[in-house]
Write a protein that holds these residues in place. Structure first.
Motif, PDB file in Angstrom:
ATOM      1  N   ASN A   1      47.764  45.985  48.200  1.00 36.02           N
ATOM      2  CA  ASN A   1      48.405  45.885  46.887  1.00 36.02           C
ATOM      3  C   ASN A   1      49.912  45.640  47.017  1.00 36.02           C
TER       4      ASN A   1
ATOM      5  N   ASP B   1      45.984  43.696  42.160  1.00 40.21           N
ATOM      6  CA  ASP B   1      44.538  43.507  42.263  1.00 40.21           C
ATOM      7  C   ASP B   1      44.007  43.732  43.673  1.00 40.21           C
TER       8      ASP B   1
ATOM      9  N   ASP C   1      42.259  32.705  46.788  1.00 38.83           N
ATOM     10  CA  ASP C   1      41.837  32.108  45.514  1.00 38.83           C
ATOM     11  C   ASP C   1      40.331  31.910  45.528  1.00 38.83           C
TER      12      ASP C   1
ATOM     13  N   HIS D   1      49.869  41.909  45.142  1.00 38.23           N
ATOM     14  CA  HIS D   1      49.412  41.903  43.746  1.00 38.23           C
ATOM     15  C   HIS D   1      48.613  43.192  43.544  1.00 38.23           C
TER      16      HIS D   1
ATOM     17  N   SER E   1      57.279  38.838  39.101  1.00 37.74           N
ATOM     18  CA  SER E   1      56.364  39.780  38.467  1.00 37.74           C
ATOM     19  C   SER E   1      56.878  41.220  38.497  1.00 37.74           C
TER      20      SER E   1
ATOM     21  N   GLU F   1      39.888  35.662  40.178  1.00 34.40           N
ATOM     22  CA  GLU F   1      41.162  35.083  39.740  1.00 34.40           C
ATOM     23  C   GLU F   1      41.992  34.681  40.955  1.00 34.40           C
ATOM     24  N   ARG F   2      42.809  33.667  40.784  1.00 31.95           N
ATOM     25  CA  ARG F   2      43.673  33.212  41.855  1.00 31.95           C
ATOM     26  C   ARG F   2      44.740  34.263  42.153  1.00 31.95           C
ATOM     27  N   ARG F   3      44.823  34.671  43.388  1.00 34.09           N
ATOM     28  CA  ARG F   3      45.808  35.678  43.802  1.00 34.09           C
ATOM     29  C   ARG F   3      46.455  35.258  45.114  1.00 34.09           C
TER      30      ARG F   3
ATOM     31  N   GLY G   1      38.306  43.185  45.522  1.00 39.38           N
ATOM     32  CA  GLY G   1      38.509  42.609  44.194  1.00 39.38           C
ATOM     33  C   GLY G   1      37.304  42.872  43.315  1.00 39.38           C
TER      34      GLY G   1
END
Lengths: 277, 277, 277, 277, 277, 277
Positions: free
Chosen positions: B213, B218, B223, B216, C260, B186-188, B34
Motif C-alpha cells: 500500500n 488498494d 493493470d 496505492h 494523490s 482497476e488500473r493501479r 486486490g
C-alpha cells in the motif's frame, strides 16, 4: 458458494465475515504411519472431516469457513522415520501465532483448530490461550474420535490402537482406499504395556513421553490387519456430525454471562492487540 | 503412479527415493491480491505449475516428486490487508529448516523450491545456503515468469505489473476463472515511479523496501483490466515447459567437477549433519 | 565538514538530519578470499566505494551521511575456511533490525545499505521490508558491479568470476595493492558448470544453494591470474559514479504519487513504530 | 608487518597463528555522549588503545593480533537519545558467539575483548564463559581506566565521572580534538547520589540498574568543563602500557597447573566442540 | 505478619504494596560444590541471608518483601558435573524478564536481586538495565561477601577461595552442618595462578572466562579443610547486617535530584511499559 | 536419609543414583487465586503432595528423589492480575529443557513432573516428548485430582470448580489454614457455560482458550464458600496414595517389550544425545 476462505478476495473478507463467523483450520500431519498407510494419513483425515463438517454446519445456519489446512505440523515422535516431515514445537507455535495475528485482522473472532494428529494436541492447547491473550480471539480445539478396536468392533487393541491401527486404517480405507496397502499391515499392539495400567498416552493418571519406535521398530501402535472400509465410513460420519454440532455451539458461545454485561461492553477482543514482529 | 510424495508410506520413501531424486516444494501465498483476485492466487499458480512440471519432467525420465505445498508463507508486504495470512520471516525460515532437516533423512539429496510469490524470493535464497550448509542437501530455487504488460501484449504496465496485474490476472483466468472478478479490476500502475529509473523492485541498481500500500491504498500494482485467459494459458505453458527443463538439469547437476573427484568421494553431503549455527 | 555520522554528537544528529537525509551503511565481510587476497577484501571495497560515493553525492547537493560500516556479516558459504569471521543469518538480521530501530529515532527516514559482499544480498533484501514495515523507514539496497572477465577484458571466467576472481582482484590491486599477492593466485573457474546453463548464482532460471568449496577446495571462483590495477581503477570509478547517481535518486524518492496525497498526509513513517526489546 | 588479522589471507591465518597467538577484539560503541563529544567516542578510544597496546606487546615478543573492531555494541542505557546506534543484549551476545565460533576455526586459542564502553562489561563477562564452554577458547576481558576527576586532577566528580566527564573528554582531546566541542560542555555531576553511598554503578555493595537520563535529561554523568589534552595523553599512555602488560601475561597464561598435566594432555580445547546449550 | 509475598492473595498485593515497597528476590544455585558440600549450597545461603535481612529491614521500617527464591540459575561453569542443574544464560534472562514484567503489574517499583551465586552476577547486572528500560522498575543487585581465607582467618587461599572454600564451607557449617561432610574436603587452591597476577576472577585488570574444572578436576577452588562454624556465623551476621543496611538505602533511593523535579513528575515508571508476549 | 536431591553433593549424585532412580520435580505456580487464597496455592499443594508421595514410595522400595520444586511456571491465564508471577510458555519450556539436559548428566533416566497447576499441563505434555527425544530420558507427567463440588460433597460447581473453588480451598484449609481467608470467598460458578455443554476446560469435545477473567472479573472459577479442612485432608490422602502408586509403576516401567530386546540393547537412552531440533 465456496466456503474456502482463501477463495475470497481480501476486500471480500472484510465485507463478508462478522464477529459471529467461525474460521476452521484443519491441522494434519505428513508422517510415517507404517508401511500400510500413506504419510498424508492425518492430513487427509483432518481435511475430509473439516470440509464435510463445515458444509454441514453452514447448511444449519452457521457462518463457518474453512481456512487452508496446515499439512506440516509437529510429528517429532516420528522424526526417526524417513518420510516424516516435521516441524519443531517452536516452529509450529510460531506458525500458529502468525496465523492468529492474521485472523485478528479480519472481522472474525472465532478460530477453531480441527485437528487430525494426536501429536499436535498439547501444543495446540497451549496456543489456544496464547492467541486468546495476545489477539483477543475466541479460540477452540476439537478433534474427532478414531476408536481403538475392542475385540467387538475390530481386533482387541487393548486401548493402544493410536497410530496406524484399526480405526485409522479403516477410516483411510473409506477415504482413500487407493493409498492403503493392507498386505503390508501387521499387528503391533504393545501388549506388555498392560503391566503398567497407570501409565498411558492420555487419560491415565500418568502420561508418558514417548517416541513411536519406543514400542516396536516399525513405529506402528495398534492392529491394522482387520481394518474395514464400512467401519471407516461409520467413524467418518460420526466425526462429521459431532464436529458440525460443535461448530454450531461455538457459533453461539460467549464466555461472559449475558446478564452481567453492560451494553456495548467489548467481549475481550483486543483490536490490533499485541503487535509484535 | 502418484508423484505426490505424501502418498507414499514412510518405508516406501526409503525404498523408492535415491540420491538422484528431485523433490519439488511449491511455495505459494494466501494474501490480498486486490478485489478481483482470490487470496489463494499465488498458491494456486505455484501448485498448478509445479504439478504439471513434475509430471512433464517425470515423463522425460526425471525422478521428480512433489512435496505437499507450503501455502502460508512470507506476505508481510500485505500484512496491512485483512485476509492476508502471513508468516514472519523467522517463522518461514524455521519451517524451511525443519523441512530441510526432514528431507535429509530420506535418500534424496536434491530439494527444489518452486515459488509462486515474489515476497518469498529473498528469504528462500537465504534458506538455500542454510540447508546446503546444515544438511548437505543440494538446494535450488526456481520461479516462473509472469510478464508485465508492455503495450503490445496487454496494457503497458511500465514494468510494474507485479501484483494483481495483467499477467497474474490472465494466468488466473486460465487456471481458475471462477475466482476472478474482472468487474472489480482497476488500473493501479504507479506511473510516478518512472521518475526514479534506478530504483525498483528487482533488477535495478537500487532495490527498495516496500509495502503493497505504499503506491496505492488498494494494494494492487499493475493493470488487470484487460486480462485475458488465452494469454494466461500461454504464460502457463511457458512456465511449465521452462520448469520441466530446469528439473531435468537439476537432476543431473553436480557441483564438483567429475575429473577431480576420487572414486567414492562424497558429494558434499553431510549425513546426519546438523551443524548448529 | 565530516560526513561520518558517528563524528557528530547526539544532539547534533537531531539538529542536522532531516527527513531528506540519506544514511548510507556500508556492509562488507571478513572472509576467506583465497590465498591472494586479504580477508577484509569485501569490507575494504564497500567502504571505499561508499566513502567516495557519499562525498560525490554531497558535492551534488544530496544530504548524504556515512554510517560506521558493518564489517562482520553473513559469510556462511566460507564458514569452512579458517579466517572467515561470519555472522549467522539470524545474527545479521537482528543487527540490522537493531540499527534500523536506532536510525528511526533520528529525523532521517532514508536508509541505504551499500553492500560489497554477495553473500549478504538476499538477507539484506529481506531486511529492507522488515525495516520499512516495523520502523516506517524508506529502505534501499545497492551494490556495485565487479564484472567477471570475459576474454576481452580479463580472462574468460565464463560468468563465474564471483569470488576472488579477475574483477575483485583488480579492484583490490587499485585500492590496496599491498594486500594482494598475485604470486599465490590460480585459475579456479568451474568450467564444468557450463553443462548446466539454467543453474547459476543469480539471474539464471534456477538459483542454487552453494558453499565456496563446492567447486574447488580452494574456495576461489574465478581467475585472478591476470588481474590488473588499471582495470580495477575503472571498476572503482564506475562503482562510485553509479552509486552517487543512485544516492541522488534516493534523495528525491517518494513512493506515494504526489497528486494523490493530501496535504500533511504522512508518508508511511511510523514514529516510535514498533518498540520491541 | 601488519598486525591486523583481516589483512591476512585465509590460508595465511592457518600458516601464521598458533595456540600461543593472542587475538584482540576492540569493542567500542556509537552512542550519545552529550553535546560536546562525538557518538564514536568509545569506539575511537577502544581502537586507539588496542592498536597501540598490540603494537607494544608485539614489540615485546607477544604474538598478538588485532581483530577488526566491533563498533556497534550494547548501548541500551542511551537508547532514548537520537544518534545512539545500539544492539540489544541478545544481538550482541549472538555476535560474540558467532565470532567466537569463527575464531575457534583458526589455530589461535586466546581471545581478548579490549572494551571501551562500560555498558558492555557485564554482557562481555557472560560471553567469556559461553565461549570457553562452547568453543574451548581461553577468553579474557580487559578495559582501561578513565579516572573520574577528584578535585586534584580535574574537577571533583565525586566518583561519578563515568559518561562524558573529565577523563573521557580529556582522552578525546588527546586523540581527536577536532571532534570535541568544549563550548557545549556542562557540569552534570549527580551530587544527590551522595545520599546513597551503598548504591552505585560498580564496586558498591549495591549495583543499580540505570539509564543515562535517570540523573539529568542531558544524559551526561560527570563534569567535562575542565577537560585537558595533556591529562588525556597521560590516561592514554597508562591505558596502553597496562594493556600491553596484560597481553604479555595472557600470552603465557595456562589455567592448568604445569606439574599435574601429562605430556600432550589437551588444555581444555574442544576441537569442533560446538556444544549446544 | 508474613513477609513472603507469595502468602498474600492477589488483591492483597494491590492493597498492600506501594511505590516504596522493596521486593527482594533471592537467587541461588543447585550446582556441584565438591564432595563436602550439598548441591543446594548457594540456594541455602541466599535464602538464609535474604530472609534474615528482610526481617531486619522490616523491623527498621522498610516495607520489604521476600519473593519466592529462584533456585535454578546459571551454573554453566559446573555443567560438566553431574548434579548441577543449570539454566542457560538465555533461559535465566528470559525468566528475569518475565518476573520483572510480573512485578511491574504490582504497585511496587523497587526490585532487588539478592544473589548467592557468583556465576549469576554478570547476567543479573545485564538484567538490571533491561528491567529498568523495559518496565520502568528501579532495579538493584546485591550479594554478600564470603571472604577467602587469608592465613589469619582460615588457611591462606591466596584470594582464590571462591567455590567450596573456607568461607563458603564455614557458612554452611553454621547454616546446615548436617549437609557438610568435612571428611571429604581437600585443599584445592590453584597456587599456580599466582604467576598471573593481572588475571583473575574479578577485580583484576583482566577477567578470564573459566570453567570450574579448569584448575582441578574436582571443581573446587579454595581450601575447605579448616572450615569453622563460628567463623561461618560471623560471615552470616555481617551478610545480614550489610544487606539490611542496603535495603534501607534502597527504600529511599531516587535517581532524580529532588530539586529539579516538577511536582507530580513520574519517576521513570512506564505503566504497562513494553508489553511483549 | 534425605530424599531431597539438592542435599547430596555432586559426586554423591553419581554414587547414589542409578538407571532405576525416579526423580520427581514438583511444578506449582505463584498466581492469583482470588482474595481468599494465597498466590502460592498451587506451589504449596504440589510440594506437599510430592514430598509425601516420594516418602511413601521410598518406604515401599522405590528409589525416588525430590528435585527442588519449580515455583514460577506458566500462569498466563492470570497475567492480568497483579501478584501473578508468570513465565511465558517459551521461558518455561526453555527451563524444562535445561533441567532435562542437566538430569541426563546423572545416572538417573526417569524424570517425573508432579504438577499442581492446570495451566502447566499442556506445556508439560509437550516437554515430555522433547526431553525423551533430545536427551533419551523416560519422562512422565502426573497431577492429582482436586474434585469440583458436586452438591453431595461441597456445593454443586457444575464441574467448573477449577480455580479457587471448593476442592482447592478445602485442600489449602488442610495444608495451610493460616493462609486462607474464607471471609473473602464468594461463589463464582460460571452457570451460563451450561448452555454450551460441548465446550469446556478439558475432557469435552471442544477445548476452549480462556483467561481467568473471561467468566468473572474476580478470576475465580468455582464456589469456595463451603470449603472444609476435613474434605481437604481426604483430597490430600488420595493424592498422596495415588501418586505413590504411580511412582511405583514408573520405577518398573520399560517401554520396550522384554521378550524382543537383545541382551545389552539400549533402552532408548541417547547418552550425550543432544539432538538439536
Amino acid at each position: 458458494m465456496s466456503r474456502l476462505l482463501e477463495e475470497l478476495s481480501g476486500p471480500a473478507v472484510t465485507r463478508t465475515l462478522t464477529a459471529d463467523s467461525v474460521l476452521v483450520l484443519p491441522t494434519g500431519a505428513i508422517e510415517h504411519h507404517g508401511d500400510h498407510l500413506p504419510l498424508a494419513t492425518d492430513r487427509i483425515m483432518a481435511e475430509a472431516v473439516a470440509t464435510a463438517a463445515v458444509e454441514r454446519a453452514v447448511a444449519r445456519g452457521v457462518d463457518a469457513w474453512l481456512l487452508h489446512p496446515l499439512a506440516y505440523t509437529k510429528s517429532d515422535e516420528h522424526s526417526w522415520a524417513p518420510g516424516t516431515m516435521w516441524l519443531s514445537g517452536e516452529t509450529l507455535m510460531a506458525t500458529l501465532v502468525d496465523l492468529g495475528r492474521s485472523v485478528a485482522m479480519t472481522p472474525a473472532r472465532r478460530l477453531v483448530f480441527l485437528n487430525g494428529h494426536g501429536g499436535n494436541v498439547a501444543l495446540l492447547q497451549v496456543s489456544l490461550r496464547t492467541l486468546r491473550r495476545r489477539f483477543g480471539l475466541q479460540t477452540f480445539l476439537m478433534g474427532f474420535p478414531v476408536p481403538a478396536g475392542d475385540g467387538e468392533v475390530g481386533p482387541d487393541e487393548l486401548g493402544y490402537g493410536i497410530h496406524g491401527g484399526h480405526g485409522e486404517t479403516s477410516l483411510m480405507l473409506h477415504l482413500r482406499p487407493d493409498l492403503v496397502d493392507l498386505g503390508r499391515a501387521e499387528r503391533r499392539v504393545p501388549d506388555h504395556l498392560g503391566a503398567h495400567p497407570r501409565i498411558g498416552f492420555h487419560s491415565t493418571p500418568v502420561i508418558m513421553g514417548w517416541l513411536s519406535n519406543d514400542f516396536h521398530p516399525d513405529g506402528v501402535i495398534g492392529d491394522p490387519t482387520g481394518a474395514d472400509a464400512t467401519h471407516g465410513a461409520a467413524i467418518f460420519e460420526t466425526a462429521v456430525e459431532e464436529s458440525a454440532h460443535s461448530l454450531e455451539e461455538i457459533a453461539r458461545f460467549d464466555p461472559v454471562p449475558p446478564i452481567s454485561r453492560a451494553a456495548g461492553e467489548p467481549t475481550g477482543d483486543i483490536p490490533g492487540g499485541t503487535r509484535q514482529a
